[in-house]
Write a protein that holds these residues in place. Sequence first.
Motif, PDB file in Angstrom:
ATOM      1  N   VAL A 324       2.874   0.789   6.474  1.00  0.00           N
ATOM      2  CA  VAL A 324       3.715   0.720   7.667  1.00  0.00           C
ATOM      3  C   VAL A 324       3.168  -0.322   8.621  1.00  0.00           C
ATOM      4  N   ASP A 325       4.008  -0.754   9.517  1.00  0.00           N
ATOM      5  CA  ASP A 325       3.582  -1.692  10.543  1.00  0.00           C
ATOM      6  C   ASP A 325       2.485  -1.063  11.394  1.00  0.00           C
ATOM      7  N   GLY A 326       1.479  -1.860  11.736  1.00  0.00           N
ATOM      8  CA  GLY A 326       0.354  -1.339  12.498  1.00  0.00           C
ATOM      9  C   GLY A 326       0.761  -0.701  13.808  1.00  0.00           C
ATOM     10  N   GLU A 327       1.800  -1.212  14.448  1.00  0.00           N
ATOM     11  CA  GLU A 327       2.235  -0.685  15.737  1.00  0.00           C
ATOM     12  C   GLU A 327       3.017   0.612  15.602  1.00  0.00           C
ATOM     13  N   GLN A 328       3.477   0.920  14.388  1.00  0.00           N
ATOM     14  CA  GLN A 328       4.274   2.121  14.160  1.00  0.00           C
ATOM     15  C   GLN A 328       3.494   3.255  13.506  1.00  0.00           C
ATOM     16  N   ALA A 329       2.272   2.981  13.079  1.00  0.00           N
ATOM     17  CA  ALA A 329       1.523   3.947  12.269  1.00  0.00           C
ATOM     18  C   ALA A 329       1.356   5.292  12.968  1.00  0.00           C
ATOM     19  N   ASP A 330       1.119   5.302  14.263  1.00  0.00           N
ATOM     20  CA  ASP A 330       0.889   6.555  14.977  1.00  0.00           C
ATOM     21  C   ASP A 330       2.172   7.354  15.170  1.00  0.00           C
ATOM     22  N   ASN A 331       3.319   6.711  14.942  1.00  0.00           N
ATOM     23  CA  ASN A 331       4.595   7.378  15.195  1.00  0.00           C
ATOM     24  C   ASN A 331       5.221   7.992  13.938  1.00  0.00           C
ATOM     25  N   ILE A 332       4.641   7.712  12.783  1.00  0.00           N
ATOM     26  CA  ILE A 332       5.206   8.219  11.538  1.00  0.00           C
ATOM     27  C   ILE A 332       4.888   9.705  11.398  1.00  0.00           C
ATOM     28  N   GLN A 333       5.936  10.498  11.262  1.00  0.00           N
ATOM     29  CA  GLN A 333       5.769  11.934  11.069  1.00  0.00           C
ATOM     30  C   GLN A 333       6.567  12.365   9.846  1.00  0.00           C
ATOM     31  N   LEU A 334       5.913  13.087   8.957  1.00  0.00           N
ATOM     32  CA  LEU A 334       6.553  13.575   7.739  1.00  0.00           C
ATOM     33  C   LEU A 334       6.395  15.084   7.707  1.00  0.00           C
ATOM     34  N   LYS A 335       7.502  15.783   7.686  1.00  0.00           N
ATOM     35  CA  LYS A 335       7.485  17.243   7.741  1.00  0.00           C
ATOM     36  C   LYS A 335       6.683  17.831   6.584  1.00  0.00           C
ATOM     37  N   ASP A 336       5.788  18.738   6.917  1.00  0.00           N
ATOM     38  CA  ASP A 336       4.987  19.502   5.954  1.00  0.00           C
ATOM     39  C   ASP A 336       3.983  18.655   5.174  1.00  0.00           C
ATOM     40  N   GLU A 337       3.789  17.407   5.570  1.00  0.00           N
ATOM     41  CA  GLU A 337       2.827  16.549   4.878  1.00  0.00           C
ATOM     42  C   GLU A 337       1.575  16.339   5.726  1.00  0.00           C
ATOM     43  N   THR A 338       0.423  16.343   5.082  1.00  0.00           N
ATOM     44  CA  THR A 338      -0.842  15.980   5.732  1.00  0.00           C
ATOM     45  C   THR A 338      -1.070  14.486   5.502  1.00  0.00           C
ATOM     46  N   ILE A 339      -1.281  13.746   6.584  1.00  0.00           N
ATOM     47  CA  ILE A 339      -1.360  12.287   6.508  1.00  0.00           C
ATOM     48  C   ILE A 339      -2.653  11.801   7.167  1.00  0.00           C
ATOM     49  N   TRP A 340      -3.277  10.834   6.533  1.00  0.00           N
ATOM     50  CA  TRP A 340      -4.441  10.160   7.123  1.00  0.00           C
ATOM     51  C   TRP A 340      -4.202   8.652   7.117  1.00  0.00           C
ATOM     52  N   GLN A 341      -4.710   7.965   8.133  1.00  0.00           N
ATOM     53  CA  GLN A 341      -4.754   6.508   8.105  1.00  0.00           C
ATOM     54  C   GLN A 341      -5.989   6.129   7.297  1.00  0.00           C
ATOM     55  N   ILE A 342      -5.772   5.643   6.082  1.00  0.00           N
ATOM     56  CA  ILE A 342      -6.891   5.456   5.150  1.00  0.00           C
ATOM     57  C   ILE A 342      -7.329   3.999   5.015  1.00  0.00           C
ATOM     58  N   GLY A 343      -6.668   3.094   5.710  1.00  0.00           N
ATOM     59  CA  GLY A 343      -7.080   1.698   5.608  1.00  0.00           C
ATOM     60  C   GLY A 343      -6.019   0.757   6.113  1.00  0.00           C
ATOM     61  N   GLN A 344      -6.126  -0.492   5.695  1.00  0.00           N
ATOM     62  CA  GLN A 344      -5.205  -1.520   6.177  1.00  0.00           C
ATOM     63  C   GLN A 344      -5.011  -2.599   5.111  1.00  0.00           C
ATOM     64  N   VAL A 345      -3.994  -3.402   5.341  1.00  0.00           N
ATOM     65  CA  VAL A 345      -3.751  -4.574   4.492  1.00  0.00           C
ATOM     66  C   VAL A 345      -4.516  -5.746   5.090  1.00  0.00           C
ATOM     67  N   ILE A 346      -5.240  -6.469   4.247  1.00  0.00           N
ATOM     68  CA  ILE A 346      -6.009  -7.621   4.696  1.00  0.00           C
ATOM     69  C   ILE A 346      -5.699  -8.817   3.793  1.00  0.00           C
ATOM     70  N   ASN A 347      -6.069  -9.984   4.257  1.00  0.00           N
ATOM     71  CA  ASN A 347      -5.924 -11.178   3.431  1.00  0.00           C
ATOM     72  C   ASN A 347      -6.971 -11.169   2.325  1.00  0.00           C
ATOM     73  N   ALA A 348      -6.543 -11.521   1.124  1.00  0.00           N
ATOM     74  CA  ALA A 348      -7.474 -11.564  -0.008  1.00  0.00           C
ATOM     75  C   ALA A 348      -8.435 -12.729   0.154  1.00  0.00           C
ATOM     76  N   LYS A 349      -9.632 -12.560  -0.358  1.00  0.00           N
ATOM     77  CA  LYS A 349     -10.635 -13.606  -0.287  1.00  0.00           C
ATOM     78  C   LYS A 349     -10.847 -14.219  -1.663  1.00  0.00           C
ATOM     79  N   ASP A 350     -10.796 -15.540  -1.716  1.00  0.00           N
ATOM     80  CA  ASP A 350     -11.122 -16.290  -2.939  1.00  0.00           C
ATOM     81  C   ASP A 350     -10.210 -15.952  -4.112  1.00  0.00           C
ATOM     82  N   THR A 351      -8.994 -15.466  -3.837  1.00  0.00           N
ATOM     83  CA  THR A 351      -8.046 -15.188  -4.917  1.00  0.00           C
ATOM     84  C   THR A 351      -6.633 -15.185  -4.363  1.00  0.00           C
ATOM     85  N   ASP A 352      -5.677 -15.531  -5.218  1.00  0.00           N
ATOM     86  CA  ASP A 352      -4.272 -15.473  -4.826  1.00  0.00           C
ATOM     87  C   ASP A 352      -3.614 -14.189  -5.306  1.00  0.00           C
ATOM     88  N   GLU A 353      -4.378 -13.367  -6.026  1.00  0.00           N
ATOM     89  CA  GLU A 353      -3.816 -12.150  -6.573  1.00  0.00           C
ATOM     90  C   GLU A 353      -3.986 -10.985  -5.605  1.00  0.00           C
TER      91      GLU A 353
END
Length: 368
Positions: A324-353
Amino acid sequence: MTDSKKQNKTRAENMTYAAAGVDIAAGNRLIQRIAPLAAATARLGADGQLGGFGGLFDLTKCNYKDPLLVAATDGVGTKLKLAIEANRHETIGIDLVAMCVNDLIVQGAEPLFFLDYFACGQLDIDTAETVIRGIAEGCKQAGCALIGGETAEMPNMYQQKDYDLAGFALGAVERTDLLPRKNIRAGDILLGLASNGVHANGFSLIHKIIETLPQGWHTPLQGIMDETVTDSTETLANALLTPTRIYVKPLLNALKAIKALCHITGGGLTENLPRILPNGLMAEVNLATWPLPPIFNWLQQAGNIETDELLRVFNCGIGMVAIVDGEQADNIQLKDETIWQIGQVINAKDTDEAGVQFIGQFDKSLYK
């Protein structure tokens, strides 16, 4: 007519399908039993009666404007062997549905209908009904109709109590809502949805571990997870047969805010996360952000499994990941689901994959 010809003719006349091990009457009785189970999964668009040559579905009744059809097929792997050995067939059908419909929702598709394939050596109507009752329950959880299936009795293929399962699901998504979206970028947040346990992957390794236990599947949980289990009747089989969580309904209500979804199945977080990322981006996952469930901690210790291998084989407590968008992450609510912010998307280093990198360590004190 000679005596030998009379004898051969008599043998031919006495041969029956039932004598060969296939009981058509039993199959018909099974259909009568499961018809109400299938009817209870009816939804908009589902027509026809169980037992026809093909299941019917009227897509025009679902009010799609420009739909794409999405299909998925799967089984439950060697988790089925545990269900058979433990004589616990109530929930394996839920696993079968989950493995298919969770693969549909990750592309933004609403599951519409499901078909099952049940193959066995000798049809036990009670066992088959129990399994299909679980399939119907899974369909209810996913909001899709059970519109048909196939029961195959093959005495030369399977041992007497053995059976096999396969499932097929079809869903639909508006063309403009297909996931993953093309706007994934560095800085987006990874949300991890809690799993119900092992789900239906990694059981070939689990079987090897269980072989080392004197009591096998019947090992009391209280003896190996004292800090979390108080019921002395709970066994390892009970914990491992907990059915795969179905994430469809809560995610359908939140798809507009989600850029991508990833079902964590075979290959774990390591292999699955790169599948939804554009080239040049990586998923950075912080292992310290969620509690490693006790079953995985025990598996790691009992099998002497390295953390890298654990992450590659098992879901480790995360059954689904949403980007999800970083600015929206705190607003996401899913009924009956336990959710954690487990990380982020980053630019890859030394690879295009696309790739994934893990930081931090599991804090095993979190689950105590």
